[in-house]
Design a protein around this motif. Sequence first.
Motif, PDB file in Angstrom:
ATOM      1  N   VAL A 141      40.853  39.941  35.147  1.00 46.10           N
ATOM      2  CA  VAL A 141      39.752  40.852  35.274  1.00 46.10           C
ATOM      3  C   VAL A 141      39.153  40.563  36.709  1.00 46.10           C
ATOM      4  N   ASN A 142      38.315  41.650  37.336  1.00 51.58           N
ATOM      5  CA  ASN A 142      37.895  41.201  38.601  1.00 51.58           C
ATOM      6  C   ASN A 142      36.368  40.729  38.071  1.00 51.58           C
ATOM      7  N   SER A 143      35.912  39.854  39.014  1.00 50.06           N
ATOM      8  CA  SER A 143      34.457  39.324  38.979  1.00 50.06           C
ATOM      9  C   SER A 143      34.113  39.051  40.463  1.00 50.06           C
ATOM     10  N   GLN A 144      32.707  38.649  40.416  1.00 51.32           N
ATOM     11  CA  GLN A 144      32.208  38.226  41.818  1.00 51.32           C
ATOM     12  C   GLN A 144      31.981  36.812  41.665  1.00 51.32           C
ATOM     13  N   THR A 178      32.752  27.404  37.554  1.00 51.06           N
ATOM     14  CA  THR A 178      33.962  26.847  36.650  1.00 51.06           C
ATOM     15  C   THR A 178      35.077  28.014  36.920  1.00 51.06           C
ATOM     16  N   ALA A 179      34.859  29.007  36.710  1.00 57.65           N
ATOM     17  CA  ALA A 179      35.983  30.209  36.761  1.00 57.65           C
ATOM     18  C   ALA A 179      36.617  29.906  38.175  1.00 57.65           C
ATOM     19  N   THR A 180      35.859  29.712  39.298  1.00 59.97           N
ATOM     20  CA  THR A 180      36.543  29.773  40.627  1.00 59.97           C
ATOM     21  C   THR A 180      37.167  28.506  40.842  1.00 59.97           C
ATOM     22  N   SER A 181      36.702  27.171  40.347  1.00 60.73           N
ATOM     23  CA  SER A 181      37.227  25.968  40.717  1.00 60.73           C
ATOM     24  C   SER A 181      38.208  25.412  39.584  1.00 60.73           C
ATOM     25  N   ALA A 182      38.408  26.110  38.472  1.00 61.04           N
ATOM     26  CA  ALA A 182      39.214  25.830  37.175  1.00 61.04           C
ATOM     27  C   ALA A 182      40.687  25.211  37.948  1.00 61.04           C
ATOM     28  N   GLU A 183      41.190  26.080  38.523  1.00 63.54           N
ATOM     29  CA  GLU A 183      42.683  25.771  38.930  1.00 63.54           C
ATOM     30  C   GLU A 183      42.728  24.554  39.907  1.00 63.54           C
ATOM     31  N   SER A 184      41.693  24.376  40.738  1.00 66.07           N
ATOM     32  CA  SER A 184      41.651  23.199  41.630  1.00 66.07           C
ATOM     33  C   SER A 184      41.265  21.994  41.017  1.00 66.07           C
ATOM     34  N   ASP A 217      35.598  40.739  44.051  1.00 64.31           N
ATOM     35  CA  ASP A 217      36.567  41.191  43.011  1.00 64.31           C
ATOM     36  C   ASP A 217      37.703  39.982  42.946  1.00 64.31           C
ATOM     37  N   ALA A 218      36.983  38.738  42.797  1.00 66.83           N
ATOM     38  CA  ALA A 218      37.927  37.522  42.550  1.00 66.83           C
ATOM     39  C   ALA A 218      38.725  37.962  41.128  1.00 66.83           C
ATOM     40  N   ILE A 219      39.978  37.726  40.991  1.00 68.21           N
ATOM     41  CA  ILE A 219      41.109  37.979  40.019  1.00 68.21           C
ATOM     42  C   ILE A 219      40.769  36.675  39.012  1.00 68.21           C
ATOM     43  N   LEU A 220      40.462  36.783  38.127  1.00 67.46           N
ATOM     44  CA  LEU A 220      40.205  35.676  37.134  1.00 67.46           C
ATOM     45  C   LEU A 220      41.083  36.058  35.966  1.00 67.46           C
ATOM     46  N   GLU A 221      41.744  34.877  35.406  1.00 63.76           N
ATOM     47  CA  GLU A 221      42.620  35.134  34.190  1.00 63.76           C
ATOM     48  C   GLU A 221      41.629  34.891  32.927  1.00 63.76           C
ATOM     49  N   THR A 222      41.807  35.669  31.840  1.00 64.02           N
ATOM     50  CA  THR A 222      41.038  35.526  30.637  1.00 64.02           C
ATOM     51  C   THR A 222      42.176  35.746  29.440  1.00 64.02           C
ATOM     52  N   ASN A 256      44.214  48.330  36.622  1.00 60.03           N
ATOM     53  CA  ASN A 256      43.109  48.671  37.622  1.00 60.03           C
ATOM     54  C   ASN A 256      42.404  47.680  38.382  1.00 60.03           C
ATOM     55  N   LEU A 257      43.253  46.439  38.410  1.00 58.92           N
ATOM     56  CA  LEU A 257      42.579  45.222  39.211  1.00 58.92           C
ATOM     57  C   LEU A 257      42.585  45.742  40.719  1.00 58.92           C
ATOM     58  N   LYS A 258      41.580  45.263  41.414  1.00 57.00           N
ATOM     59  CA  LYS A 258      41.165  45.646  42.813  1.00 57.00           C
ATOM     60  C   LYS A 258      41.613  44.100  43.494  1.00 57.00           C
ATOM     61  N   PRO A 259      42.144  44.515  44.724  1.00 51.14           N
ATOM     62  CA  PRO A 259      42.323  43.291  45.354  1.00 51.14           C
ATOM     63  C   PRO A 259      41.021  42.352  45.836  1.00 51.14           C
ATOM     64  N   GLU A 260      41.230  41.096  45.760  1.00 51.66           N
ATOM     65  CA  GLU A 260      40.045  40.193  46.157  1.00 51.66           C
ATOM     66  C   GLU A 260      39.899  39.827  47.593  1.00 51.66           C
ATOM     67  N   THR A 261      39.015  39.687  47.970  1.00 48.04           N
ATOM     68  CA  THR A 261      38.417  39.422  49.350  1.00 48.04           C
ATOM     69  C   THR A 261      37.474  38.377  49.563  1.00 48.04           C
ATOM     70  N   ALA A 262      37.871  37.221  50.105  1.00 48.88           N
ATOM     71  CA  ALA A 262      36.827  36.166  50.326  1.00 48.88           C
ATOM     72  C   ALA A 262      36.424  35.981  51.728  1.00 48.88           C
TER      73      ALA A 262
END
Length: 187
Positions: free
Chosen positions: A146-149, A181-187, A131-136, A98-104
Motif C-alpha cells: 500500500v502507499n502511505s505518507q 516503525t513502518a519506515t524503519s522496520a527493514e533497517s 506515497d511510501a510503498i509499505l508491505e502489509t 494501483n501503487l504509485k511511485p514513492e518520492t523522498a
Amino acid sequence: VTATAPSQVQAYQAPEDGRYIRGWFGQYQQKLTDSLELIAGLRQDNYSDFGDHLSPRLGLVQQAGNNDTFKLLYSEAFRAPSRIETSVISPEFESSPNLKPETAKTTELIWLHFVDSGYVATTLFESRIDDAILETVTPLLRRTWVNSQQSVSGLELEWQYRWSEHWQSRMALTRLFSLDTATSAES
C-alpha cells in the motif's frame, strides 16, 4: 494402468510485457570561495510503466580549517514499484496494480572532523516520503503493498579509523527522533 495426480506447483505468473527503464544523472560543482563549494545535481528516471521523474540534489560544502568540513545537503529520490509489488500473481502475494511511485525529500546537516587516520562525523537528517510503498498482510494472510505518507528524522554519529593498510574499524549509531516503525522496520 495406474493414474497419478500431478503434483501441485506454486508458480509465479509475471506479466508478459516488458519494462523499460532509462535514466541519466548530471552533476555540477563550483567553488564559490576558497573554502565554500556548491554541488548541484539532477537525475531523470523514465519507467515505461510509470513515466518520468526529475530528482534534484543541492549541496553546500564548507571547509572550516584543515580538519573540519560542514555540509548542508538537500536531495530528492524516486522509486517506482517493483513488478512483484504491482503485477505478479502468486499464492503468497496479492499484487497492488494501483501503487504509485514513492518520492523522498531529504535534508541533512553534516559535520566531519578528520583525525590522523580516520574521522568522526555527525549527521542531523530529516526525510519525508510521499506515497511510501509499505508491505502489509491481507486478511487471507497474503503479502500486499500500500502507499502511505512517512517521515523520519534523527541524528547519526559515525567513527572510522584505519589502523593499518589491512585493518580498519567503523562504528555508526543512529538515534531516530520520530520513530516511524513502518519506515524503519527493514533497517
